[in-house]
Each structure stands twice: as C-alpha cells, then as structure tokens.
Scaffold this motif. Structure first.
Motif, PDB file in Angstrom:
ATOM      1  N   LEU A 143      27.252  48.107 -14.371  1.00 46.87           N
ATOM      2  CA  LEU A 143      27.443  47.069 -13.357  1.00 46.87           C
ATOM      3  C   LEU A 143      28.615  47.490 -12.488  1.00 46.87           C
ATOM      4  O   LEU A 143      29.772  47.341 -12.873  1.00 46.87           O
ATOM      5  N   ALA A 144      28.326  48.051 -11.314  1.00 42.30           N
ATOM      6  CA  ALA A 144      29.376  48.550 -10.432  1.00 42.30           C
ATOM      7  C   ALA A 144      30.060  47.382  -9.730  1.00 42.30           C
ATOM      8  O   ALA A 144      29.416  46.371  -9.403  1.00 42.30           O
ATOM      9  N   PRO A 145      31.360  47.480  -9.466  1.00 40.60           N
ATOM     10  CA  PRO A 145      32.076  46.386  -8.797  1.00 40.60           C
ATOM     11  C   PRO A 145      31.538  46.151  -7.395  1.00 40.60           C
ATOM     12  O   PRO A 145      31.298  47.093  -6.638  1.00 40.60           O
ATOM     13  N   GLY A 146      31.324  44.890  -7.063  1.00 40.23           N
ATOM     14  CA  GLY A 146      30.848  44.529  -5.732  1.00 40.23           C
ATOM     15  C   GLY A 146      29.353  44.665  -5.541  1.00 40.23           C
ATOM     16  O   GLY A 146      28.825  44.266  -4.498  1.00 40.23           O
ATOM     17  N   GLU A 147      28.619  45.226  -6.518  1.00 44.44           N
ATOM     18  CA  GLU A 147      27.184  45.398  -6.387  1.00 44.44           C
ATOM     19  C   GLU A 147      26.466  44.151  -6.901  1.00 44.44           C
ATOM     20  O   GLU A 147      26.963  43.441  -7.774  1.00 44.44           O
ATOM     21  N   ILE A 148      25.275  43.894  -6.361  1.00 38.28           N
ATOM     22  CA  ILE A 148      24.496  42.734  -6.792  1.00 38.28           C
ATOM     23  C   ILE A 148      23.336  43.152  -7.683  1.00 38.28           C
ATOM     24  O   ILE A 148      22.525  42.320  -8.075  1.00 38.28           O
ATOM     25  N   TRP A 149      23.258  44.452  -8.003  1.00 32.19           N
ATOM     26  CA  TRP A 149      22.231  44.966  -8.916  1.00 32.19           C
ATOM     27  C   TRP A 149      22.902  45.691 -10.069  1.00 32.19           C
ATOM     28  O   TRP A 149      23.866  46.427  -9.885  1.00 32.19           O
ATOM     29  N   GLY A 150      22.385  45.469 -11.273  1.00 33.29           N
ATOM     30  CA  GLY A 150      22.766  46.280 -12.415  1.00 33.29           C
ATOM     31  C   GLY A 150      21.731  47.372 -12.632  1.00 33.29           C
ATOM     32  O   GLY A 150      20.578  47.250 -12.203  1.00 33.29           O
ATOM     33  N   GLU A 151      22.144  48.471 -13.293  1.00 30.50           N
ATOM     34  CA  GLU A 151      21.247  49.600 -13.528  1.00 30.50           C
ATOM     35  C   GLU A 151      21.147  49.874 -15.021  1.00 30.50           C
ATOM     36  O   GLU A 151      22.157  49.877 -15.736  1.00 30.50           O
ATOM     37  N   LEU A 167      10.749  52.320 -19.428  1.00 31.93           N
ATOM     38  CA  LEU A 167      11.100  52.761 -18.089  1.00 31.93           C
ATOM     39  C   LEU A 167      12.331  53.656 -18.177  1.00 31.93           C
ATOM     40  O   LEU A 167      13.338  53.263 -18.783  1.00 31.93           O
ATOM     41  N   PRO A 168      12.286  54.841 -17.584  1.00 29.39           N
ATOM     42  CA  PRO A 168      13.481  55.691 -17.605  1.00 29.39           C
ATOM     43  C   PRO A 168      14.624  55.093 -16.776  1.00 29.39           C
ATOM     44  O   PRO A 168      15.786  55.384 -17.025  1.00 29.39           O
ATOM     45  N   TYR A 169      14.255  54.236 -15.801  1.00 30.32           N
ATOM     46  CA  TYR A 169      15.286  53.607 -14.957  1.00 30.32           C
ATOM     47  C   TYR A 169      14.805  52.211 -14.589  1.00 30.32           C
ATOM     48  O   TYR A 169      13.637  51.992 -14.263  1.00 30.32           O
ATOM     49  N   PHE A 170      15.732  51.240 -14.618  1.00 27.55           N
ATOM     50  CA  PHE A 170      15.382  49.853 -14.332  1.00 27.55           C
ATOM     51  C   PHE A 170      16.597  49.174 -13.712  1.00 27.55           C
ATOM     52  O   PHE A 170      17.725  49.351 -14.174  1.00 27.55           O
ATOM     53  N   SER A 171      16.386  48.407 -12.617  1.00 25.40           N
ATOM     54  CA  SER A 171      17.476  47.666 -11.992  1.00 25.40           C
ATOM     55  C   SER A 171      17.158  46.183 -12.024  1.00 25.40           C
ATOM     56  O   SER A 171      15.993  45.781 -12.013  1.00 25.40           O
ATOM     57  N   PHE A 172      18.208  45.362 -12.053  1.00 24.22           N
ATOM     58  CA  PHE A 172      18.025  43.923 -12.176  1.00 24.22           C
ATOM     59  C   PHE A 172      19.160  43.216 -11.447  1.00 24.22           C
ATOM     60  O   PHE A 172      20.260  43.762 -11.299  1.00 24.22           O
ATOM     61  N   PRO A 173      18.924  41.960 -10.952  1.00 23.26           N
ATOM     62  CA  PRO A 173      19.951  41.235 -10.199  1.00 23.26           C
ATOM     63  C   PRO A 173      21.035  40.701 -11.111  1.00 23.26           C
ATOM     64  O   PRO A 173      20.783  40.301 -12.242  1.00 23.26           O
TER      65      PRO A 173
END
Length: 708
Positions: A143-151, A167-173
């Motif tokens: 969860l990067a600072p200031g971002e609205i998506w987690g990875e 899933l090898p990669y997944f993003s979420f709000p």
C-alpha cells in the motif's frame, strides 16, 4: 527508576516514551517495562517491554505489541523501529485496515513514510473473524502512500476455504474515492442473447470527468461495447451513453446495431438554464433484443429535446425543440420545431391578478401528405383570488385567441389561415371544515372539504384546424377540475358545466393523514357542439379516490371512474400493500380500462419482497392478463448476502414485443432469461435485494399515499 505513567523519560524530535519503569544507561540505552507507550511520527506503539539504543538509532519492543497509525492497526509478537529512517517492522501480526473494511494476518509488516506499507506472507478478507466466507492469500501486499489502490502478488482466492482462482498480480481499492479499475461483472442467460458476460471498466479521468467501458459478450449475438461518459462543472452536468454491436449473428440486418443517448443540464446565468436530451437507435428491435437501462419494451418513442429556460419573479420564458424517434409501425407524431412560451404574471392591487400566457410553435411530422402548421396562442386572464385558512374563492375570465397558418396537401379539408377566438369564465370555491371524533378508541381529526367549479367556454367550429399536439384526456378526480377535455390547443371544447367534489380526511394526533376519500362528478347544462367531444349523457363518470392507512403495516389505494349512463366501471386501479419493513412487503394490484385505443386492459399482479433467513432474501412478481387469460410477466430473484459478499440470481419470463419487418408488434411471443451477479462487500460495491423489485417491465410501485 520507577515512574508515573505521565512521566516522559525520552523526548526528542523523533519519539517520546512513557512507562511504569525505566532504566537508562549513560543516555545511550533505555529499557522500559510495564504499559509502555511510544509515540513517534510513524504512529503509536504499545508493549510490555521496549529497548531504545540511541547510538544505533534502534528501538525494539516485545510483549502484547499493538501499533496504530491513520491507516492500520496491528498486533504483533516482535517489533523493530529504525529511528534514522523511520522504518518499522513487525513480525507474526494480525492487522485491521482503518481507511476501509479489511483485515488479516501477515508474517511480516514493514511500514515506512517513503514506501508505505508492505505485508509479506499475508491473508486478507472483509469478513469478521471466524466467518471467512472469502479470503485472499498473497506472497505480498503493498500500500503505497497517497495511492488509492493496493497491489497483491501471487494471489490465491478462497471461497469457503476452497481455492478457486490464482492471479500473479491483483489490485484492489483502499479508499472511498472514485478510482480507475474493473467493476463487478454480470453473468446472464436468456432466449434473446444466449449466455452473456458483461465486464465494466471504470476510468476516473479527472475529478469532474469519468467514463465506464463495458464489453458485453453474448454467445448468440457477438461482442457489444457499452460506454458511458459523465462530466460535471459548477454550472453544467451531462452524460453520454453509446452502445455498439458491429455484427449481430442472430439479426437479419446487415448493418451494425447501436443506441446512443445524450443528456445535459446547465445554468447559464442565475435566470437562464439550458437542457437537452437526444436519443437514437439503429432499428426497432434494438431494445427488445439487447435491452436498455433507459427504455423498456413497451416504449414507442425516444425523446429528442432541446430547451432554453428563463425564470424571474413575474416572467417565465422557454424555447424548445421537441422531436421523436419512433419505434415500430406507429403513426408519425408531430414535432414542435420550435416551441416558444412566454408567461407573465402581475398583481393588480390587493385583489386582482393578471396573467398572460402565450405560445408560438411550428408543427411538422415529415410526411409530405400531412399538413404542417405554425400556431400562435394568446391567453390573457384576469382573476380575483380570495384565500384564507378555511377556504378559497376564485373568479376569473380568459380570452383564448389562436392563429394558425397551415401548409396543406392537395384535397385537404383544412384551411390555410384560421383565427379562433374563445371566451372562458370560471368560478371556483372550496371550504374546509374540521371536527374532533373518536374512532376505535383513538382521537382523530376529520375534515370535510367540499368544492365546486362552474365553467363556461364559448363555441367555435374547429374542423378546419389540424390536430398537431392534441388528444383526448382521461379524467380522474383531479382531472374533473382541470376544465379541459383535450391536451394541447388544437381542440378547445365549449362548456357549460358544474363540477362538484367532496374530500374527507382523517388525521391522527400528529397531524399524520390516515385516510383520504374523494368523490366528484361533472354536470353538463347542455350538449357540446364540438364534433370531437360529442356525448349523450348529461354528466361525467363518477370519479372516486381512496387512500387508506389501515394500520402501520397495511395500505390501500384505489381509483375508479363509474359511467353515469350504465353504471359500468370505465377505469379502475386497486393496490393493497402489506409492509412490515423496507425489505418485507407484499403488494396486490389490479388495473382495468374498458376502452383505450380500442383495447381492454384487465390485469392483476402481485409483487413481494421477503427475507427467508438472515442471509437469504427473495423477491418475486407475477402479472396476469385476465382478458386473454395468460401470464404476461413472471419474475423471481433470490439473494444470498453474507457479512462480506452477496450473490444475486434472477429469472424472468415476459412478452417479447418484437417488431416484424412491417413494424407490427407481436403480442404472442414470450422470452425467458436468467442473470447472476456476485459482489464483494466492502470493496465499494452496493447490493440491495430491494433493488431487484425495480427490474422487469412492471416493477414495484411504492404506494402513493399520504406522508410517504
């Protein structure tokens, strides 16, 4: 060195500590124990023991560790803080996200002002502890600072403990802000499209612009693209929808199929407004075959309007273009291109009011064998309105002056130039009576509200005028006092009539209306001379309306018009509602029209919404045409809703209303369909079993009653 909890042992720009006991060695090492609280820029740490090495710029804690900041709350076995870099590390953790719903476990959590939050060997869910209906496990979540998506990386999805997806990669709000990404898909199946899968993608272009792209794959028809673009400013807002299907495998049409819709509303100045609505489609059966969020299968016209409005205290002005896109083989409707209205109102002293209504419009329908016309209508009105708390009286006179300039085809019986002058007088009076009564042991207020209206309108032959925006009106109780038999201005019937109405209400101690009953009828003092309004009877149908809150759970609404000639019911509708809660309701309804465009309508229906258990909810609807003795729509939907996800299943059967090659609509073909939707709760998705009631052709109609 024993300390009070309020004593500060270490205090600098980075951290401050308080504890029950502390030992300090030459200002280099500090050991703390007993209810240790450490406050730093990273957050607040609670522990049983802590060690600060000021020379190495390290802090370590152990024993019932709890860490919290504005993003996360973590419990851990061991913790380390690098005072130089501000990096925080926690081992064997359980965490709860604070910015949104979400919790889980992690082997290690690293928190830094520069890189944000990194979780390794992590699980994640929005379900409460012990009820993990769904769960995500990943090798890492960041969860990067200031971002609205987690990875998340190397992600496994579990349903009821069973792995269902990798899933090898997944993003979420990770916030409630609008954000670009995939929305929840819809899976459906029907006779029209086969199996369908729709996957919306939301694009957050800017704070005041966004778009949604929704590819829809249909096994029987092909790939359709649905798009939506929205914009918003301080003075304007609007939306553009475009749907496109390049090659429909089930259609006989060789061309692509499409639908578009544009809606705009704007404030030009404090007094000037503008609005527009434009709709279009490729063919008559587009809505029937592919569905629409804006129109249903029974619609025959799509609106095309452009309007400019001006408002002030005394003067209102509007300029608009009213056009239509006709669906099927229906008579061409006249378009008002343009239509200008100017209304002026002014008080003449304390008693008299002056009103001036005017309209200038040009009508055409695109058929060279049909007339077109320009119409100017002027209607000055002088009135004497008297109002007080127990009644009102209005006396008014109006001059109705209308000019027509008509372009006529050959052999037309109309006239190119027509001037029509009519006079109208109106007397209206209403009185309100109240009394206190006791009903079923309760104190109530009963009102008695008689009202009367005498209306006189002069006669002039109007057979040389075409009918451009005029059709016969259906009267209900309110319509009895309207004083008009037709919409529009092309036909104004002569009248010499008295309208009598009576309303009674029951109000409880809180002034809440429990019952309203109205009866009314028009008495004619002479036959109408207008050929379009010929009648044999000397009175109108008796119109009645009833709204009754039987109890806190039962509601009745009914309207009926009873013929004065043969006492037969001309029109009626009845609805009985049982409403235990917002999601617990049953509605029975019946509607009847003896003659509408040569057809009889006699339909009965039931609509229901009811929770079967804490997680299961059912809705259903059924309508039957009693005239043809057949079911015309059946609909059922069931929803399973847990604490953190929901599943909706819908099945329905309905009249297809397809158009043939000549534009004639079939009333005998039925279609069936099912739909399935899955929603993760807590990820910004909204689900409601009640919303299922609004689907289908008829949908749930909330009782129009009293204080609702």
């Amino acid at each position: 060195m024993p300390l009070n909890e309020s004593d500060r042992v270490v205090k600098d720009d980075n951290i401050s500590v308080k504890a029950q006991e502390a030992r300090i060695q030459q200002d280099k090492l500090a050991q703390f124990s007993g209810k240790v609280e450490i406050h730093s820029k990273q957050g607040t740490i609670q522990a049983q023991q802590a060690l600060i090495d000021k020379s190495a710029r390290q802090l370590k804690a152990s024993g019932d560790i709890a860490f919290s900041d504005n993003q996360i709350y973590v419990t851990s076995d061991n913790m380390g803080l690098d005072l130089a870099s501000g990096s925080l590390s926690l081992e064997n953790t359980q965490y709860q996200m604070l910015g949104f719903v979400g919790r889980g476990q992690a082997e290690n959590i690293a928190i830094s002002n520069q890189t944000g939050i990194q979780l390794d060997g992590v699980s994640f869910t929005t379900c409460p502890a012990g009820q993990e209906d769904w769960l995500i496990k990943a090798s890492s979540i960041s969860l990067a600072p200031g971002e609205i998506w987690g990875e998340a990386r190397n992600t496994r999805f579990y349903l009821a403990g069973v792995p269902v997806l990798y899933l090898p990669y997944f993003s979420f709000p990770v916030s409630e802000q609008r954000q670009t990404g995939l929305l929840f898909p819809t899976l459906s199946s029907s006779d029209r499209i086969g199996v369908g899968y729709e996957q919306p993608y939301y694009w957050n272009i800017a704070p005041n612009y966004d778009a949604t792209l929704a590819p829809r794959l249909m096994s029987d028809r092909g790939l359709q693209l649905k798009t939506e673009f929205r914009y918003l400013s301080d003075e304007h807002q609007g939306q553009l929808n475009v749907e496109y299907l390049h090659d429909d495998r089930r259609s006989d049409l060789d061309d692509a199929r499409y639908f578009y819709r544009f809606v705009h509303q704007g404030q030009l100045t404090q007094s000037w407004q503008i609005s527009a609505e434009v709709n279009g489609l490729s063919d008559d059966n587009y809505i029937v075959d592919l569905g629409s969020e804006f129109y249903n299968r029974a619609d025959t016209h799509l609106n095309q309007t452009l309007q400019l409005l001006y408002f002030s205290d005394d003067l209102n002005f509007s300029a608009q273009i009213r056009d239509f896109e006709i669906i099927g083989n229906h008579p061409n409707s006249y378009r008002a291109i343009p239509e200008l209205r100017l209304d002026y109102h002014h008080d003449l002293g304390t008693l008299l009011d002056f009103r001036f209504d005017s309209e200038l419009a040009h009508f055409e329908n695109g058929d060279e064998n049909s007339p077109s016309a320009t119409r100017l209508h002027l209607a000055p009105t002088l009135s004497l309105p008297l109002h007080n708390s127990w009644g009102e009286f209005i006396a008014e006179g109006t001059l109705l002056q209308t000019f027509y300039r008509q372009s006529l085809p050959d052999n037309s019986s109309l006239e190119e130039s027509v001037s029509r002058t009519l006079g109208r007088g109106r007397l209206y009076g209403a009185v309100n009576f109240e009394r206190q009564i006791e009903l079923f042991g309760d104190q109530m207020t009963q009102t008695l509200e008689p009202k009367m209206q005498y209306l006189y309108t002069s006669y002039e032959d109007q057979q040389h005028i075409g009918r451009y925006d005029t059709s016969r009106l259906l009267n209900d109780y309110v319509g009895l006092f309207r004083g008009q038999e037709f919409t529009g201005l092309d036909r104004i019937s002569d009248s010499n009539q008295l309208t009598v109405g009576l309303t009674t209400r029951l109000l409880d101690d809180n002034e809440s209306e429990q019952l309203r009953l109205s009866l009314g009828q028009i008495f004619y003092f002479g036959d109408s001379r207008l050929s379009d309004n010929e009648r044999e009877e000397d009175r109108s149908a008796l119109a009645a309306e009833l709204d009754w809150r039987i109890s806190s759970k039962w509601f009745v609404r009914s309207q009926i018009q009873l013929s004065s000639v043969n006492q037969r019911v001309e029109r009626s509708n009845l609805s009985l509602d049982y409403k235990l809660a917002e999601d617990k309701l049953v509605q029975l309804n019946h509607r009847y029209v003896r003659d509408i465009s040569g057809n009889e309508i006699d339909q009965v229906g039931v609509t229901a919404s009811w929770p079967l258990s804490r997680q299961w909810h059912w809705v259903g609807r059924w309508y039957k045409d009693l005239s043809s003795n057949r079911t015309i729509e059946s609909f059922t939907g069931i929803q399973y809703q847990s604490c953190c996800w929901a599943l909706q299943f819908v099945a329905q059967r309905y009249l297809s209303n397809r158009f043939d090659a000549l534009g004639e609509q079939s009333g005998d073909e039925f279609e069936s369909g099912i739909a399935l939707q899955f929603v993760f709760r807590g990820f910004g998705g909204k689900d409601s079993a009640r919303s299922l009631l609004n689907e289908g052709l008829f949908g749930y109609r909330h009782p129009y009653f009293l204080n609702n």
